[in-house]
Scaffold this active site. Structure first.
Site, PDB file in Angstrom:
ATOM      1  N   LYS A  35      16.834   7.718   3.446  1.00 17.13           N
ATOM      2  CA  LYS A  35      16.076   9.091   3.182  1.00 17.13           C
ATOM      3  C   LYS A  35      17.311  10.230   2.835  1.00 17.13           C
ATOM      4  O   LYS A  35      18.550  10.202   3.362  1.00 17.13           O
ATOM      5  CB  LYS A  35      14.851   8.864   4.157  1.00 17.13           C
ATOM      6  CG  LYS A  35      15.305   9.413   5.105  1.00 17.13           C
ATOM      7  CD  LYS A  35      14.435   9.664   6.000  1.00 17.13           C
ATOM      8  CE  LYS A  35      14.434  10.616   7.257  1.00 17.13           C
ATOM      9  NZ  LYS A  35      15.487  11.698   8.014  1.00 17.13           N
ATOM     10  N   HIS A  60      14.837   3.934   9.490  1.00 17.64           N
ATOM     11  CA  HIS A  60      15.344   3.070  10.050  1.00 17.64           C
ATOM     12  C   HIS A  60      14.335   2.921  11.392  1.00 17.64           C
ATOM     13  O   HIS A  60      15.167   1.993  12.930  1.00 17.64           O
ATOM     14  CB  HIS A  60      16.749   3.183  11.475  1.00 17.64           C
ATOM     15  CG  HIS A  60      16.550   4.415  11.664  1.00 17.64           C
ATOM     16  ND1 HIS A  60      16.598   5.795  11.194  1.00 17.64           N
ATOM     17  CD2 HIS A  60      17.017   5.268  13.368  1.00 17.64           C
ATOM     18  CE1 HIS A  60      16.590   6.821  12.331  1.00 17.64           C
ATOM     19  NE2 HIS A  60      16.941   6.638  13.407  1.00 17.64           N
ATOM     20  N   ASP A 103      11.970  15.854   7.759  1.00 19.34           N
ATOM     21  CA  ASP A 103      12.727  14.806   8.276  1.00 19.34           C
ATOM     22  C   ASP A 103      12.601  13.612   9.762  1.00 19.34           C
ATOM     23  O   ASP A 103      13.026  12.803   8.959  1.00 19.34           O
ATOM     24  CB  ASP A 103      13.710  16.162   9.917  1.00 19.34           C
ATOM     25  CG  ASP A 103      15.288  15.509   9.939  1.00 19.34           C
ATOM     26  OD1 ASP A 103      15.865  14.300   8.811  1.00 19.34           O
ATOM     27  OD2 ASP A 103      16.047  15.357  10.655  1.00 19.34           O
ATOM     28  N   HIS A 153       9.981   9.029   8.908  1.00 19.17           N
ATOM     29  CA  HIS A 153       9.406   8.652  10.416  1.00 19.17           C
ATOM     30  C   HIS A 153       8.052   8.353  11.023  1.00 19.17           C
ATOM     31  O   HIS A 153       7.426   7.286  11.487  1.00 19.17           O
ATOM     32  CB  HIS A 153      10.650   8.535  11.833  1.00 19.17           C
ATOM     33  CG  HIS A 153      11.799   8.729  10.809  1.00 19.17           C
ATOM     34  ND1 HIS A 153      12.252   7.571  10.196  1.00 19.17           N
ATOM     35  CD2 HIS A 153      12.748   9.510  11.563  1.00 19.17           C
ATOM     36  CE1 HIS A 153      13.680   7.344   9.651  1.00 19.17           C
ATOM     37  NE2 HIS A 153      13.885   8.805  10.564  1.00 19.17           N
ATOM     38  N   LYS A 201      13.805  19.423  17.888  1.00 20.52           N
ATOM     39  CA  LYS A 201      15.054  19.179  18.029  1.00 20.52           C
ATOM     40  C   LYS A 201      15.097  20.561  19.259  1.00 20.52           C
ATOM     41  O   LYS A 201      14.508  21.432  19.418  1.00 20.52           O
ATOM     42  CB  LYS A 201      16.245  19.952  16.628  1.00 20.52           C
ATOM     43  CG  LYS A 201      16.277  18.731  16.462  1.00 20.52           C
ATOM     44  CD  LYS A 201      17.493  18.765  14.837  1.00 20.52           C
ATOM     45  CE  LYS A 201      17.337  17.476  14.411  1.00 20.52           C
ATOM     46  NZ  LYS A 201      17.872  15.836  14.742  1.00 20.52           N
ATOM     47  N   LYS A 238      15.426  13.518  25.210  1.00 16.58           N
ATOM     48  CA  LYS A 238      14.940  12.685  23.903  1.00 16.58           C
ATOM     49  C   LYS A 238      14.416  11.174  24.500  1.00 16.58           C
ATOM     50  O   LYS A 238      14.543  10.419  25.433  1.00 16.58           O
ATOM     51  CB  LYS A 238      16.536  12.402  24.155  1.00 16.58           C
ATOM     52  CG  LYS A 238      17.031  10.994  23.350  1.00 16.58           C
ATOM     53  CD  LYS A 238      17.037  11.204  22.025  1.00 16.58           C
ATOM     54  CE  LYS A 238      16.716  10.236  20.515  1.00 16.58           C
ATOM     55  NZ  LYS A 238      16.693   9.966  19.310  1.00 16.58           N
TER      56      LYS A 238
HETATM   57  C1  BG6 Z   1      17.325  10.833  11.550  1.00 18.78           C
HETATM   58  C2  BG6 Z   1      17.095  12.586  10.936  1.00 18.78           C
HETATM   59  O1  BG6 Z   1      16.815  10.366  10.209  1.00 18.78           O
HETATM   60  O2  BG6 Z   1      16.709  10.478  12.642  1.00 18.78           O
HETATM   61  C3  BG6 Z   1      18.028  13.212  12.156  1.00 18.78           C
HETATM   62  O3  BG6 Z   1      17.514  12.569   9.849  1.00 18.78           O
HETATM   63  C4  BG6 Z   1      16.883  12.791  13.826  1.00 18.78           C
HETATM   64  O4  BG6 Z   1      17.676  14.282  12.066  1.00 18.78           O
HETATM   65  C5  BG6 Z   1      17.768  11.238  13.817  1.00 18.78           C
HETATM   66  O5  BG6 Z   1      18.710  13.551  14.482  1.00 18.78           O
HETATM   67  C6  BG6 Z   1      16.584  10.666  15.205  1.00 18.78           C
HETATM   68  O6  BG6 Z   1      17.097   9.045  14.402  1.00 18.78           O
HETATM   69  P1  BG6 Z   1      16.963   8.383  16.214  1.00 18.78           P
HETATM   70  O7  BG6 Z   1      17.041   6.928  16.246  1.00 18.78           O
HETATM   71  O8  BG6 Z   1      18.382   8.839  17.021  1.00 18.78           O
HETATM   72  O9  BG6 Z   1      15.995   8.513  17.253  1.00 18.78           O
END
Ligand code: BG6
Length: 376
Positions: free
Chosen positions: A93, A123, A180, A185, A274, A279
């Site tokens: 993407k 992903h 994003d 997602h 962000k 996290k």
């Molecule tokens: C990506 C975004 O698709 O996913 C990023 O473009 C983001 O901005 C990332 O940080 C987060 O992925 P994960 O697997 O760390 O949650």
């Protein structure tokens, strides 16, 4: 890379190294594409085998059409020389910036590639815990029978990050949190949590159920945007992108309604941001309270902890020990790490690559899903 895997197999790495060829290309130059084709054909001739070809594009959207067009014009979209092995496109993407640009990208790609040659990476779908949601829902009768608006009052799906934009100023300032993470997602995750049971767990049936669900999501009218969404920006963002006037959001939350018989008016809240305290990616389902006990304030809940500390929490209500009849909500916690050996967990990208090599589309976004999510 090797440093991240202290127990890597030296022979395997040497074996791979001997087979790498690096060809630097000018994406505008047709001769470079012809040379790439020759190189690939030579690898097959030397091995005496037809091989599937996987073109993995992690490139800015501005050059996407150009590169895909050139791959097509120079025959890199075709099967191998003996018509036996496939040529596939694995793409990252963003799939567009809005509905119009997504449709344009899809049309440009479909000029040279059939849908079954294209693997659009999300992903999040490849994360172990996300894959488990489907299995959990349809293999645990105690929850399956409660999965509707009669029993559930709220679903929250969130992905918070502690990192900022990590030097991706140019990309991020044009994108923002809604595009994003939410458009891709979190809407995909929502579809998995709320879709009807697919006829089977095959790729075609899963995509069929997901798309049907996405089509039921009510679009938010302009008049309701304020009551159904929130946006924010972290404090140092303007300096980081060197744009004092930027209005791009680094935090976004929206409330959606799925207008089908199963979900009626259950609010589905999607949130991401962000530079936050934690996290954490999770799906939390809040069950309705028992009407018979008006004093009770606690709810049953179910949380899928997608990352970190992957697992599932079930919130139940118990009587506090003691002479009074006081209630308390407590968690029953299942952690992957406690039940399964650490090396059985696969990184999402490992899964993405293996599935694209195997030609399994189940965890990739179809063009119809991409359009449906942009419509929302
Ligand atoms: C990506 C975004 O698709 O996913 C990023 O473009 C983001 O901005 C990332 O940080 C987060 O992925 P994960 O697997 O760390 O949650």
């Amino acid at each position: 890379l090797v440093d991240d895997y202290p127990e890597y197999d030296e022979h395997a790495v040497e074996f791979l190294k001997e087979r790498f060829i690096v060809q630097t290309m000018d994406v505008n130059n047709g001769d470079d594409y012809s040379l790439l084709l020759q190189n690939l054909n030579k690898i097959e001739d030397d091995a005496g085998l037809c091989m599937n070809r996987l073109f993995y594009l992690s490139i800015p959207p501005q050059v996407f059409g150009l590169i895909v067009g050139n791959l097509g014009k120079f025959g890199l979209n075709k099967k191998c020389q003996h018509d036996k092995a496939e040529s596939r496109l694995l793409i990252e993407k963003p799939f567009g910036y809005d509905l119009e640009s997504a449709k344009k990208l899809i049309n440009e790609t479909s000029e040279y590639y059939d849908e079954n040659q294209i693997f659009r990476i999300d992903h999040y779908l490849a994360k172990e815990t996300v894959q488990n949601i489907l299995n959990f829902r349809f293999n645990n009768a105690i929850f399956e029978s409660l999965w509707d608006h009669f029993h559930i009052s709220l679903i929250e799906i969130y992905a918070t990050e502690t990192i900022g934009i990590e030097g991706r100023a140019n990309f991020y300032d044009k994108t923002g949190a809604l595009r994003d993470i939410i458009q891709s997602h979190l809407l995909q995750l929502m579809a998995i949590v709320t879709m009807e049971e697919p006829l089977s767990f095959s790729s075609v049936h899963i995509h069929h159920s997901k798309l049907a669900l996405l089509k039921y999501v009510k679009q938010i009218n302009a008049a309701d945007v304020d009551s159904s969404s929130l946006r924010g920006q972290y404090q140092t963002y303007k300096d980081e992108v060197k744009n004092p006037d930027t209005n791009t959001e680094t935090f976004a939350a929206i409330k959606l309604i799925i207008d089908n018989p199963r979900w009626e008016n259950v609010p589905i809240v999607l949130k991401t941001g962000k530079s936050l305290n934690e996290k954490k990616t999770a799906v939390t389902v809040l069950f309705k309270r028992n009407d018979r006990n008006e004093e009770m304030t606690q709810h049953n809940s179910l949380s899928f902890r997608i990352q970190p500390n992957e697992g599932i929490d079930i919130g139940i209500i118990v009587k506090k020990p003691g002479l009074d009849n006081e209630l308390e909500a407590v968690d029953m916690d299942f952690s992957y790490s406690r039940f399964f050996a650490a090396d059985t967990q696969r990184d999402a990208y490992e899964r993405v690559l293996v599935d694209a090599i195997r030609g399994d589309h189940a965890l990739f976004a179809t063009s119809e899903e991409v359009i449906a999510t942009w419509e929302i």
